[in-house]
Design a protein around this motif. Structure first.
Motif, short mmCIF file in Angstrom:
data_model
loop_
_atom_site.label_atom_id
_atom_site.label_comp_id
_atom_site.label_asym_id
_atom_site.label_seq_id
_atom_site.Cartn_x
_atom_site.Cartn_y
_atom_site.Cartn_z
N MET A 94 2.32 -11.08 -13.77
CA MET A 94 1.81 -9.77 -13.34
C MET A 94 2.56 -9.31 -12.11
SD MET A 94 -2.25 -10.42 -13.39
CE MET A 94 -2.94 -8.80 -13.56
N SER A 95 2.77 -7.96 -12.01
CA SER A 95 3.35 -7.43 -10.78
C SER A 95 2.21 -7.24 -9.78
CB SER A 95 4.02 -6.09 -11.05
OG SER A 95 3.02 -5.13 -11.33
N LEU A 96 2.56 -7.04 -8.52
CA LEU A 96 1.52 -6.84 -7.51
C LEU A 96 0.71 -5.59 -7.82
CD1 LEU A 96 0.63 -8.30 -4.99
CD2 LEU A 96 1.92 -6.66 -3.67
N SER A 97 1.40 -4.58 -8.32
CA SER A 97 0.70 -3.34 -8.67
C SER A 97 -0.35 -3.61 -9.75
CB SER A 97 1.73 -2.33 -9.16
OG SER A 97 1.11 -1.20 -9.64
N ALA A 98 0.01 -4.43 -10.73
CA ALA A 98 -0.93 -4.76 -11.80
C ALA A 98 -2.11 -5.57 -11.26
CB ALA A 98 -0.22 -5.53 -12.90
N VAL A 99 -1.82 -6.46 -10.31
CA VAL A 99 -2.90 -7.26 -9.70
C VAL A 99 -3.89 -6.34 -9.01
CG1 VAL A 99 -3.42 -8.90 -7.84
CG2 VAL A 99 -1.53 -9.36 -9.40
N ARG A 100 -3.34 -5.40 -8.24
CA ARG A 100 -4.21 -4.46 -7.52
C ARG A 100 -5.02 -3.63 -8.51
NH1 ARG A 100 -0.09 -3.44 -2.79
NH2 ARG A 100 -1.16 -4.58 -1.16
N GLY A 101 -4.37 -3.24 -9.62
CA GLY A 101 -5.07 -2.47 -10.65
C GLY A 101 -6.21 -3.28 -11.24
N LEU A 102 -5.95 -4.54 -11.46
CA LEU A 102 -6.97 -5.41 -12.04
C LEU A 102 -8.16 -5.54 -11.08
CD1 LEU A 102 -7.67 -7.30 -14.39
CD2 LEU A 102 -6.52 -9.13 -13.17
N ASP A 103 -7.85 -5.68 -9.82
CA ASP A 103 -8.89 -5.74 -8.79
C ASP A 103 -9.75 -4.48 -8.87
OD1 ASP A 103 -10.31 -6.22 -6.42
OD2 ASP A 103 -8.78 -5.23 -5.19
N ARG A 104 -9.07 -3.34 -8.98
CA ARG A 104 -9.77 -2.06 -9.07
C ARG A 104 -10.63 -2.00 -10.33
NH1 ARG A 104 -5.88 2.18 -6.81
NH2 ARG A 104 -7.18 2.93 -5.13
N ILE A 130 -5.62 -9.60 -0.71
CA ILE A 130 -5.88 -9.02 -2.03
C ILE A 130 -6.82 -9.93 -2.83
CG2 ILE A 130 -4.84 -8.38 -4.24
CD1 ILE A 130 -2.29 -7.70 -2.67
N PHE A 131 -6.49 -11.22 -2.87
CA PHE A 131 -7.24 -12.11 -3.76
C PHE A 131 -8.62 -12.45 -3.22
CE2 PHE A 131 -2.88 -12.81 -5.27
CZ PHE A 131 -3.07 -12.43 -6.58
N SER A 132 -8.82 -12.30 -1.91
CA SER A 132 -10.14 -12.60 -1.36
C SER A 132 -11.19 -11.64 -1.90
CB SER A 132 -10.11 -12.54 0.16
OG SER A 132 -9.87 -11.21 0.55
N ARG A 133 -10.74 -10.48 -2.39
CA ARG A 133 -11.70 -9.51 -2.93
C ARG A 133 -12.07 -9.81 -4.38
NH1 ARG A 133 -8.43 -5.58 -0.25
NH2 ARG A 133 -7.48 -5.14 -2.26
N PHE A 134 -11.29 -10.66 -5.02
CA PHE A 134 -11.57 -11.01 -6.41
C PHE A 134 -12.78 -11.93 -6.47
CE2 PHE A 134 -8.06 -9.96 -9.41
CZ PHE A 134 -7.36 -9.15 -8.55
N CYS A 135 -13.40 -11.98 -7.66
CA CYS A 135 -14.50 -12.92 -7.78
C CYS A 135 -13.94 -14.28 -8.22
CB CYS A 135 -15.54 -12.41 -8.76
SG CYS A 135 -14.87 -11.56 -10.16
N ILE A 136 -14.76 -15.31 -8.04
CA ILE A 136 -14.35 -16.64 -8.51
C ILE A 136 -14.33 -16.58 -10.03
CG2 ILE A 136 -15.13 -19.05 -8.65
CD1 ILE A 136 -16.22 -18.58 -5.76
#
Ligand SMILES: Nc1nc2c(ncn2[C@@H]2O[C@H](COP(=O)(O)OP(=O)(O)OP(=O)(O)O)[C@@H](O)[C@H]2O)c(=O)[nH]1
Ligand SMILES: [Mg+2]
Length: 439
Positions: A119-129, A431-437
């Motif tokens: 995944m690109s960083l942009s895609a990671v951020r999109g996934l977070d969103r 970025i990843f701290s906002r993701f859930c486990i």
């Protein structure tokens, strides 16, 4: 490299509890827990699961995905168990007993996907969103961001083509001026697209945080009545006594799929001796600063002078990008209104009967659409801005070599968008701290 696991489904109890395991131990763990050697890749199968004492944990469905064609890029196994707290706790304990297997941290699966180039960083951020999206607009914006990387690759390709043409001009150009103009036109096209993307990003950011709509006007003009109409609820007290609303009152409505905090405020009177009313007025004015949309409510009983002073409050306090709309309320009285300034949108309402409120809602929808336009492709605005500055310089310069150097710098920025560029671990932690486990 350790193998990680997590409960990837939601809160328990639930129908099914899904555990995801990722890393080199995935297949050995699956084999050991199921007491079965052969697992066909990508084939979901029924199995019993046993603990280290050979006691049954649960009956489950399980599947094994060999890397690298997996979400994380690593070997992965998934277990679908009965969704009880006791089953999940027991299963998690059994997984932890394996050597080199541990519980995943927040967003660790996605982090591995990023590190393994899935995944690109942009895609990671999109996934977070996407995971955090609550409205339709937020969901669509999230997909836009996930797709943004693809668009960036296309832009990059076009810029490289222009660059190649420019090198030819530098080396063998005959009609240099003409060819340079052509290249500038091509860059301008890309620049426009990038600027549209920057606006889309800003809009998506606004949609994500939600918009602030503030009702502002003199006492008794009908602000609370309008708030109730827009909220389809009796949220605020309405009475013929001027000064009924004393403190700001916030309610949430969705407009065009964007969460909007609708704020009713105390009526503005410039010569009040009541200290509670004065405080209410101070708070009302303070609300203007953070407003994305200000709805100024005016009724025919307003004095020209008072209305002017309300409008000057708005002009003074509002931020540059916020929009203003004037609502002429109490049209049923058939009386004249104070003069409204040119160029500001005006809607007429009879708020106690809901007359004109649909039109007001429609106007708000248009403004919301303007502030948060639909975006198919979203990319990080900071990098896009830098890219846009470089391209603007390149369009303005008359020298092919200098133009090339600006385009090359712009390409570096795009490279960061497509490949993640140099991203520090701190940025990734954030970025990843906002993701859930489990994600
Ligand atoms: N005739 C008529 N009366 C209205 C209309 N809208 C509101 N009212 C009445 O006007 C009075 C004041 O309405 P509110 O909605 O409380 O006004 P407000 O601006 O919130 O007033 P404050 O809270 O005092 O600042 C109430 O008696 C409403 O019923 C309208 O369109 N026509
Ligand atoms: Mg009120």
């Amino acid at each position: 490299m350790s193998t990680i696991f997590a409960l990837s489904s939601g809160t328990l109890p639930s129908a099914i509890a899904i555990f995801r395991v990722s890393g080199p131990q995935s297949l050995p763990v699956l084999r050991q827990l199921s007491r079965r050697k052969v697992w066909t890749p990508k084939m979901m199968e029924y199995t019993r699961l046993y603990d280290s004492q050979h006691k049954i944990i649960d009956e489950a469905m399980a599947v094994y995905f060999p890397g690298p064609k997996t979400f994380t890029g690593e070997d992965t196994a998934e277990f679908f168990l009965h969704g009880s707290q006791a089953v999940a706790t027991k299963f998690a304990t059994c997984l932890s007993e394996f050597e080199n297997v541990r519980e995943a941290r927040r967003g660790e699966f996605t982090r591995r996907a990023f590190h393994n180039g899935k995944m690109s960083l942009s895609a990671v951020r999109g996934l977070d969103r996407l995971i955090r999206s609550r409205t339709e607009k937020e969901r669509r914006a999230a997909f836009g961001q996930m797709r943004g990387g693809v668009r960036a690759i296309e832009i990059r390709k076009k810029l490289k083509e222009i660059l190649a043409k420019l090198f030819v001009i530098i080396d063998f150009g005959e009609h240099v001026e003409l060819e340079l103009k052509e290249a500038q036109r091509d860059v301008s096209e890309i620049l426009h697209e990038i600027q549209r993307m920057i606006r889309a990003w800003d809009g998506a950011e606004r949609a994500h945080r939600g918009l602030n709509i503030v009702l502002y006007g003199r006492p008794n003009s009908g602000k609370s009545s309008i708030l109730n109409q827009l909220a389809h609820d009796d949220v605020a007290i309405v009475s013929p006594i001027p000064g009924t609303t004393r403190d700001s009152l916030v309610t949430e409505v969705q407009i065009n799929g964007v969460r909007c905090r609708l704020t009713d405020t105390a009526g503005i009177r410039h010569h009040s001796s009541d200290i509670i009313e004065q405080e209410g007025i101070r708070r009302a004015k303070a609300r203007l600063e953070a407003a994305d949309i200000i709805v100024v409510v005016v009724d025919p009983e307003s004095e020209n002078q008072d209305f002017k002073s309300i409008l000057s409050d708005v002009t003074e306090m509002k931020n540059a990008e916020s929009k203003v709309i004037i609502v002429k309320n109490k049209t049923d009285l058939g009386l004249p209104y104070p003069d409204t300034p040119r160029g500001v949108q005006v809607v007429s309402t009879f708020a106690t009967s809901s007359h004109g409120c649909d039109e007001l809602r429609k106007s708000l929808e248009d403004i919301v659409e303007d502030l948060c336009p639909e975006a198919n492709f979203l990319l990080d605005a900071q990098l896009l801005r830098r890219c846009s500055n470089e391209l603007t310089c390149s369009v303005l310069c008359q020298d092919a070599a200098i133009m090339c150097s600006h385009i090359e710098t712009a390409l570096d920025q795009i490279g960061e968008l497509t490949e993640g560029g140099i991203v520090t671990e701190n940025v990734l932690d954030d970025i990843f701290s906002r993701f859930c486990i489990g994600k």
